[in-house]
Design an enzyme around this catalytic site. Structure first.
Site, mmCIF file in Angstrom:
data_model
loop_
_atom_site.group_PDB
_atom_site.id
_atom_site.type_symbol
_atom_site.label_atom_id
_atom_site.label_comp_id
_atom_site.label_asym_id
_atom_site.label_seq_id
_atom_site.Cartn_x
_atom_site.Cartn_y
_atom_site.Cartn_z
ATOM 1 N N GLU A 1 0.805 -1.226 0.000
ATOM 2 C CA GLU A 1 0.000 0.000 0.000
ATOM 3 C C GLU A 1 0.840 1.280 0.000
ATOM 4 O O GLU A 1 0.779 2.078 0.951
ATOM 5 C CB GLU A 1 -0.957 0.013 1.201
ATOM 6 C CG GLU A 1 -1.908 -1.168 1.231
ATOM 7 C CD GLU A 1 -2.941 -1.082 2.346
ATOM 8 O OE1 GLU A 1 -2.909 -0.101 3.126
ATOM 9 O OE2 GLU A 1 -3.783 -1.989 2.442
ATOM 10 N N GLU B 1 -5.284 -8.596 0.760
ATOM 11 C CA GLU B 1 -5.983 -8.243 2.006
ATOM 12 C C GLU B 1 -7.447 -7.976 1.704
ATOM 13 O O GLU B 1 -7.773 -7.239 0.758
ATOM 14 C CB GLU B 1 -5.437 -6.956 2.652
ATOM 15 C CG GLU B 1 -4.113 -7.101 3.325
ATOM 16 C CD GLU B 1 -3.660 -5.789 3.983
ATOM 17 O OE1 GLU B 1 -4.522 -4.965 4.381
ATOM 18 O OE2 GLU B 1 -2.437 -5.600 4.078
#
Ligand code: IFM
Length: 427
Positions: free
Chosen positions: A154, A338
């Protein structure tokens, strides 16, 4: 029965600072998250990752739980601050392999050594080169047993939450710094891919947090550009999208010569999906510093059910996202690295089961329409340190009692175990 391929990689994910604890052991050096969490007012309740889930000492029991779940793969991150002594990861990887669980290693999940931050952190171009050296060193140690590598987790969060709003470490609030950090993170990714390939890594990936932007076309295009295309296009197409580049130029210049390095071919794209951004034009709005230059844009009231994080539950956003990636960036296999949810603490968690069930179905629907999805990692294996929100946000399918550090599988863990065992969902 809604079934998934036999070789589908069912997994669960965690990250070093969120679970390990043991921040002063075996030569670990301070990270930006040690500094940030120990700064009063930065983390809810003044909580830190000093002990977290004590996974550093309890990893063997945690691997037993993973085996009980039937996980095919476990996604963890290596702490850059532990570079002086990586033997913990040796032990972890060996324990996983002994149970037949594939280790999937992420090299950077936000715990930058504080010493590098002191030299400018991600705003310093040199950090990208230091990352490549770090990648080489970790691969040298674990590459004989770890085949699947992710460079960064991320980078949008590192860049814009770390340097835009400052809600995360290092707590900088400067739009130019945020865009510069984003570029250097992508450069680090590209250099990291080169380093891993040179070292013989079999599979290399990048994990992005991606959120469809919904709402009025103008605002949605800007927010989609800043949240998604800012990373997808340089990495997968070797170019900044023209509208995003023009927007960035309001704040800073980026070195376009880096694009060929950034656009190293990857074997799989990791997708972290939680929710959507709903936006609308609102001339009086100050915007959101996590999307620099978003003045005049407001976030609309989320639809339907919200999670503890305040995020809209939107499984169809996942299907749309997977199909959009398939259409716009063809030829790149996808992995959900995720997806999961924070709900109030309970062992009986039917709402989490419903959340995961709906998202698994959305993923399967996308696969039926052509998405090349290879696996799905639930966030998270266990409750952990949810960054600025501390320990109150519970994402685990396994509950952690932070007084005793006892682990208790939630109902969702038993449910996930059944999903994995049967290879899919009941009709
Ligand atoms: O806990 C985080 C994780 O570290 C990165 N992705 C989102 C999760 C939930 O907020």
């Amino acid at each position: 029965m809604i079934s998934f391929p036999d070789d589908f990689l069912w997994g669960a994910a965690t990250a070093s600072y969120q679970i390990e604890g043991a921040v002063d052991e075996d030569g670990r050096v301070p990270s930006i998250w040690d500094t940030f969490s120990h700064t009063p007012g930065k983390v809810a309740g003044g909580q830190t990752g000093d002990v977290a889930c004590d996974h550093y000492h309890r990893y063997a029991d945690d691997v037993e739980l993973m085996a009980w779940l039937g996980l095919r793969a476990y996604r963890f991150s290596v702490a850059w601050p532990r570079l002086a002594d990586l033997s913990f990861y040796d032990r972890l990887v060996d324990a996983l392999l002994a149970k037949g669980i594939t280790p999937v290693a992420t090299l950077y999940h936000w715990d930058l050594p504080q010493s590098l931050q002191d030299e400018g952190g991600w705003t310093n171009r040199d950090t990208a080169y230091r990352f490549a050296d770090y990648a080489t060193a970790v691969h040298e140690r674990l590459g004989d047993r770890v085949a699947t590598w992710t460079t960064l987790n991320e980078p949008w969060v590192s860049a814009f939450v770390g340097h835009g709003s400052g809600r995360h470490a290092p707590g900088v609030t400067d739009p130019a710094a945020a865009f510069t950090a984003a570029h250097h993170l992508m450069l680090a990714h590209g250099l990291g891919v080169q380093a891993l390939r040179a070292a013989g890594a079999q599979s290399v990936s990048l994990t992005l947090n991606l959120s469809p932007a919904l709402g009025e076309p103008g605002p949605a295009q800007l927010i989609d550009g800043l949240a998604n295309r800012l990373f997808l296009d340089p990495v997968l197409r070797g170019e900044y999208p023209p509208d995003v580049l023009e927007h960035i130029s309001r704040f800073t210049d980026v070195k376009l010569d880096d694009l060929p390095t950034i656009a190293q071919p990857i074997d799989v794209l990791g997708v972290n999906y939680y929710s959507v951004n709903r936006v609308l034009a609102d001339p009086g709005s100050p915007g959101n510093p996590e999307f620099p230059g978003s003045e005049g844009i407001a976030w609309a009231t989320p639809h339907g059910e919200l999670t503890e994080m305040g995020w809209e539950v939107n499984p169809s956003g996942l299907e749309d996202l997977l199909l959009r990636l398939t259409r716009d960036y063809p030829g790149v296999p996808l992995m959900i690295t995720e997806n999961g949810v924070a709900y109030p603490d309970a062992v009986a968690d039917p709402d989490r089961i419903a959340f995961l069930d709906a998202h698994f179905r959305a993923a399967r629907a996308a696969m039926d329409k052509g998405a090349d999805l290879r696996g799905y990692f639930v966030w998270s294996l266990m409750d952990n340190f949810e960054w600025a929100r501390g320990y109150d946000m519970r994402f685990g399918v396994i509950r952690v009692d932070y007084e005793t550090l006892e682990r208790t599988p939630r109902d969702s863990a038993r449910w996930y175990r059944d999903v994995i065992a049967r290879g899919g969902l009941e009709g």
